[in-house]
Design an enzyme around this catalytic site. Structure first.
Site, PDB file in Angstrom:
ATOM      1  N   HIS A   1     -35.965  27.494  46.967  1.00  0.00           N
ATOM      2  CA  HIS A   1     -36.931  27.646  46.072  1.00  0.00           C
ATOM      3  C   HIS A   1     -37.619  26.231  45.570  1.00  0.00           C
ATOM      4  CE1 HIS A   1     -34.889  31.810  44.398  1.00  0.00           C
ATOM      5  NE2 HIS A   1     -35.386  31.534  45.289  1.00  0.00           N
TER       6      HIS A   1
ATOM      7  N   ASP B   1     -31.770  29.358  46.702  1.00  0.00           N
ATOM      8  CA  ASP B   1     -32.166  29.017  45.494  1.00  0.00           C
ATOM      9  C   ASP B   1     -32.840  27.622  45.663  1.00  0.00           C
ATOM     10  OD1 ASP B   1     -31.906  28.713  42.587  1.00  0.00           O
ATOM     11  OD2 ASP B   1     -30.807  30.258  42.721  1.00  0.00           O
TER      12      ASP B   1
END
Length: 338
Positions: free
Chosen positions: A120, A97
């Protein structure tokens, strides 16, 4: 979930947290603390966020290692929210993430010397999930490296009414290595595209600067601004952004964004010959912005053309002084010269 709590009024008091964490189920979290140093810490395969800083002041995180597979959801490396004066430096973060996520109510945050990937990227948000929430302001991100990440520098908000905001953000010095979305503002954030609000984001985004961002994009559109039609992004500044896609200049796509672009893009016209008084005419480039820089005596650039998103590119340059040359980086002079 493991929590460490504390508060101290004496500003000279510092807690030194020196931990070696090899954990699979717990998050290291700080809530309502102040004057904390976290250094030399390793977190591996946390089920959720690895490090959380919430409602705290003057927390410094330095030289941490965070490791999780790119297939592990919600394993943000470091999450900060409702906190002031947090510093995150000199750390390597790879997750499934956000490497660093910046939530509501974050102020005076300094991030520097981060290597991110997989993950991310570094994200402000998501914001606007609630109608009433404090904004994010005074965030600085410097000298970071993104490698193989889904995003690079991201701001994201839900498409619904909100009094939230993002302002006074500086991204300065970022290297992108095959990043899907090197620069992105997404005010239609809805992971999985399930039960999306389908409204316009009320989060106001302003005074955001992207400076000295270089490297490669894994997609042709390296700069993507999807701002709210009811609350345009204001004061966006791009300076020295050089991103290529498969050896060619990348492109930019902007919706509802107002700002300026400036910067430097080198091209090679050595084979065309340069001499004093020669006029070099340039076609519009697919790069977001273009300035001609010449070694030795210099060059005067005349009339401007509109560039994608905002800003201008020169389209006529007059060579001055001795015979000299321009140098090439990431573009083909034959595609630029008329």
């Amino acid at each position: 979930m493991g929590w460490m709590r504390g508060q101290k009024d004496d500003m000279l008091h510092v807690w030194a947290v020196l931990l070696r964490l090899i954990i699979s189920e717990k998050t290291l979290a700080f809530q309502n603390v102040r004057d904390v140093l976290v250094t030399g810490t390793t977190s591996i395969n946390s089920q959720l966020f690895h490090i959380v800083i919430d409602a705290s002041q003057n927390v410094r995180v330095d030289r941490v290692e965070i490791v999780a597979p790119d297939s592990s959801p919600n394993t943000d490396g470091i999450h900060v929210e409702d906190s002031t004066g947090v510093t995150i430096t000199n750390s390597n973060i790879g997750t499934g993430d956000d490497c660093i996520s910046i939530g509501q109510g974050t102020q005076n945050l300094w991030i520097e010397g981060i290597k991110c990937g997989p993950g991310h990227g570094i994200s402000i948000g998501s914001l606007g999930k609630q109608a009433v929430e404090p904004g994010v302001q005074n965030v600085t991100v410097k000298n970071v490296i993104m490698t193989g990440t889904q995003n690079g520098l991201r701001i994201k908000s839900w498409a619904r009414k909100s009094i939230g905001f993002v302002k006074s953000v500086l991204f300065d010095g970022a290297t992108m290595n095959n990043v899907d979305n090197p620069i992105i503002i997404d005010q239609y954030y809805c992971p999985g595209r399930i039960n999306c609000p389908g409204q316009n984001s009320g989060v106001k985004i302003s005074q955001v600067t992207y400076s000295n961002v270089r490297g490669t994009s894994a997609t042709q559109v390296a700069v993507l601004f999807k701002c709210s039609p009811s609350s345009w992004c204001q004061g966006i500044r791009m300076a020295n952004v050089q991103l290529s896609y498969r050896g060619q200049p990348s492109t930019a796509s902007c919706q509802n964004a107002i700002g300026t672009a400036s910067g430097l893009m080198y091209i090679n016209i050595d084979n065309y010959g340069l001499w004093p008084g020669r006029i070099v005419t340039l076609r519009r480039s697919r790069i977001m912005h273009l300035q001609i820089s010449i070694h030795n005596k210099g060059v005067t650039c005349e009339r401007k053309l509109s560039a994608p998103c905002f800003g201008t590119v020169p389209n006529k340059c007059i060579i001055h002084g001795d015979r000299t040359s321009l140098h090439h980086e990431g573009n083909d002079a034959k595609n630029l010269l008329n």
